[in-house]
Design a protein around this motif. Structure first.
Motif, PDB file in Angstrom:
ATOM      1  N   ARG A   1      73.207  60.805  35.941  1.00  0.00           N
ATOM      2  CA  ARG A   1      73.312  60.639  37.190  1.00  0.00           C
ATOM      3  C   ARG A   1      73.406  61.943  37.878  1.00  0.00           C
ATOM      4  N   GLU A   2      73.399  62.123  39.165  1.00  0.00           N
ATOM      5  CA  GLU A   2      73.872  63.363  39.762  1.00  0.00           C
ATOM      6  C   GLU A   2      75.353  63.399  39.899  1.00  0.00           C
TER       7      GLU A   2
ATOM      8  N   ASN B   1      79.357  64.406  41.223  1.00  0.00           N
ATOM      9  CA  ASN B   1      80.183  64.255  42.427  1.00  0.00           C
ATOM     10  C   ASN B   1      81.482  65.156  42.192  1.00  0.00           C
TER      11      ASN B   1
ATOM     12  N   GLN C   1      76.602  69.567  44.264  1.00  0.00           N
ATOM     13  CA  GLN C   1      75.601  68.398  44.658  1.00  0.00           C
ATOM     14  C   GLN C   1      74.196  69.119  43.775  1.00  0.00           C
ATOM     15  N   ARG C   2      74.457  70.130  43.253  1.00  0.00           N
ATOM     16  CA  ARG C   2      73.208  70.823  42.420  1.00  0.00           C
ATOM     17  C   ARG C   2      73.186  70.498  40.950  1.00  0.00           C
TER      18      ARG C   2
ATOM     19  N   SER D   1      73.484  67.561  37.656  1.00  0.00           N
ATOM     20  CA  SER D   1      73.528  66.134  37.161  1.00  0.00           C
ATOM     21  C   SER D   1      74.184  66.309  35.895  1.00  0.00           C
TER      22      SER D   1
ATOM     23  N   CYS E   1      75.870  68.557  31.198  1.00  0.00           N
ATOM     24  CA  CYS E   1      75.615  68.990  32.426  1.00  0.00           C
ATOM     25  C   CYS E   1      74.415  69.881  32.687  1.00  0.00           C
TER      26      CYS E   1
ATOM     27  N   ALA F   1      72.236  72.205  36.359  1.00  0.00           N
ATOM     28  CA  ALA F   1      72.143  72.416  37.697  1.00  0.00           C
ATOM     29  C   ALA F   1      70.733  72.972  37.945  1.00  0.00           C
TER      30      ALA F   1
ATOM     31  N   ARG G   1      65.708  65.314  33.650  1.00  0.00           N
ATOM     32  CA  ARG G   1      66.396  65.010  34.985  1.00  0.00           C
ATOM     33  C   ARG G   1      66.039  66.229  36.136  1.00  0.00           C
ATOM     34  N   ILE G   2      66.552  67.461  35.586  1.00  0.00           N
ATOM     35  CA  ILE G   2      66.447  68.745  36.397  1.00  0.00           C
ATOM     36  C   ILE G   2      64.803  68.961  36.968  1.00  0.00           C
TER      37      ILE G   2
ATOM     38  N   ARG H   1      64.083  66.264  39.626  1.00  0.00           N
ATOM     39  CA  ARG H   1      64.816  66.606  40.725  1.00  0.00           C
ATOM     40  C   ARG H   1      63.918  67.950  41.538  1.00  0.00           C
TER      41      ARG H   1
END
Length: 454
Positions: A312-313, A315, A348-349, A351, A362, A364, A396-397, A400
């Motif tokens: 997920r993204e 937070n 916010q950048r 995942s 992680c 970005a 994922r990246i 996005r």
């Protein structure tokens, strides 16, 4: 960068440039190691025989078997049944229930089903018996086991329609199948089942495959079917779905063709029953099975449960977990230093991927002008390296980036150049970086620059 890749070997890329098969073999070796002793249920529609023939598929499956994979093969026979019906001048009859469309198999149609299943089963067994010199099957000694592994029950009367000899899978003799697999046999299942009273029933091959995979807790269930995959809002093929995502998609898209909808429903049940992954591949493309299993991007769509992991993204609650991942790597000089303030600012950048609510990886994405983006801060916890989390974060990246109309990714790395090269990146130079990024390039780190067109 820290990923699940080994450190590059100096000169390795250059040494294999004149022998592409060497590089290919090195690329697929991790997959072979990972898949060895794993159980795969491979199901193909009868349309495959019409589209591309049996020969190459059987050779590909024989190759998987030779690599140590435990194979259960399930075949469909729908077009073959139609041929038999036409030969006997019998009209096809179907009934539609709330969940699926079933053939009405009366006594005459059942004879056509038996004829079609028996003929195709013999063709498959004959193909596995080929051992001609100068062919992929040369020297192979493959035993194929078929039998009454499937106990069936009748569909019965639904909405006033009697489906007669059309049935559903009631039970799979997983013990006998497992014993056959333990004896290094390939198990071949036809879409026929038998009741305890000795009646034969015409089954959907999807039902046979999914039920068998669930009974065996198979590592992979692979369908080669004539149905096109699911598409996103931009018309792009969806490559990965979790069960919740699939349910949301099917709720929003009511126009999915009935055959594909039935396949997705039955695949969802298989995943909920313990099947690790379900793959959906085109049956009219030669080599699709190998391309899906042994390349990073694959060729089809994969369905998996979301209970194991959550991609997920990020937070603000993830800042602490990201710091725990990145700080040790920053101390080793693998990642460029980023303080807590920087991560909070750019959260916010990012995942992230988590297992049981604990962050294990992680990455970005930072956009630049002219459709260029930077993949940064890709890190995977050492305890799960080798599990594929790095690849999932990369995908994922990339997803996005496409959503943000980014056409090219670049990455700076000091230690894992070859991991990125194997996943479609190419060597570049500092001069290839966007001007804004070039101005803040750290010449002391001397990071290598790699780019990938999306």
């Amino acid at each position: 960068m820290s990923t699940n890749a080994p450190n590059p070997v100096p000169g390795d890329e250059e040494s294999t440039s004149n022998f592409p098969f060497v590089g290919w073999l090195r690329d697929v070796a991790p997959y072979i190691h990972s898949f060895r002793e794993k159980t795969f249920v491979i199901a193909f529609a009868g349309e495959l025989v019409k589209e591309i023939g049996l020969e190459n598929l059987i050779e590909d499956i024989a190759m998987l078997h030779a690599m140590g994979m435990r194979i259960v093969l399930v075949h469909g026979i729908r077009p073959q049944i139609e041929e038999q019906l036409k030969l006997r001048k019998i009209k096809s009859k179907f009934g539609t229930s709330a969940l699926n469309t079933y053939r009405i198999t009366d006594a005459a149609a059942l004879e056509c089903v038996k004829e079609a299943a028996g003929e195709l089963r013999l063709d498959i067994e004959a193909a596995f018996s080929r051992g001609l010199p100068n062919t992929p099957m040369a020297g192979s000694r493959i035993s194929v086991i078929s039998g009454n592994f499937i106990t069936a029950m009748p569909v019965g009367v639904v909405d006033g329609v009697d489906y007669v000899h059309t049935g559903l899978v009631r039970k799979v003799d997983s013990t006998s199948i497992t014993l056959s697999l333990d004896s290094n046999k390939i198990v071949l299942l036809s879409p026929l089942g038998f009741s305890p009273t000795g009646q034969a029933f015409n089954l959907a091959y999807e039902d046979v495959a999914a039920s068998t995979a669930a009974a065996l807790k198979a590592d992979k269930l692979i369908f080669l079917s004539p149905y096109g995959g699911l598409r996103d809002v931009d018309g792009e093929l969806i490559t990965e779905l979790s069960l919740p995502q699939l349910q949301d998609y099917m709720t929003e898209h009511k126009d999915i063709e009935s055959g594909l909808k039935g396949l997705l429903n039955i695949s969802g049940k298989a995943v909920r029953s313990g099947v690790s992954r379900v793959h959906f591949l085109p049956c009219n493309q030669d080599g699709a099975l190998l391309e899906e299993l042994f390349t990073h991007d694959g060729i089809g769509m994969m369905l998996a449960s979301s209970d194991i992991e959550n991609l997920r993204e990020a937070n603000q609650d993830d800042v602490g977990g990201i710091l725990q991942l990145t700080m040790p790597l920053e101390e080793e000089g693998i990642l460029a230093a980023r303080g807590q303030d920087v991560i909070e600012r750019d959260i916010q950048r990012f995942s992230v991927i988590e297992h049981d609510r604990v962050l294990f990886g992680c990455a970005a994405l930072f956009p630049f002008p002219n459709g260029v983006g930077e993949l940064a801060c890709l890190a995977v916890d050492a305890d799960v390296q080798g599990s594929g989390d790095g690849e999932r974060l990369l995908k994922r990246i990339e997803m996005r980036a496409k959503q943000e109309n980014i056409k090219k990714l670049f990455v700076l790395t000091t230690r894992t150049e070859h991991w990125f090269l194997k996943r479609g990146f190419k060597r570049a130079t500092v001069d290839d970086l966007p001007e804004e990024r070039k101005q803040i390039y750290n010449w002391d780190r001397k990071s290598m620059v790699l780019t990938k067109d999306l």
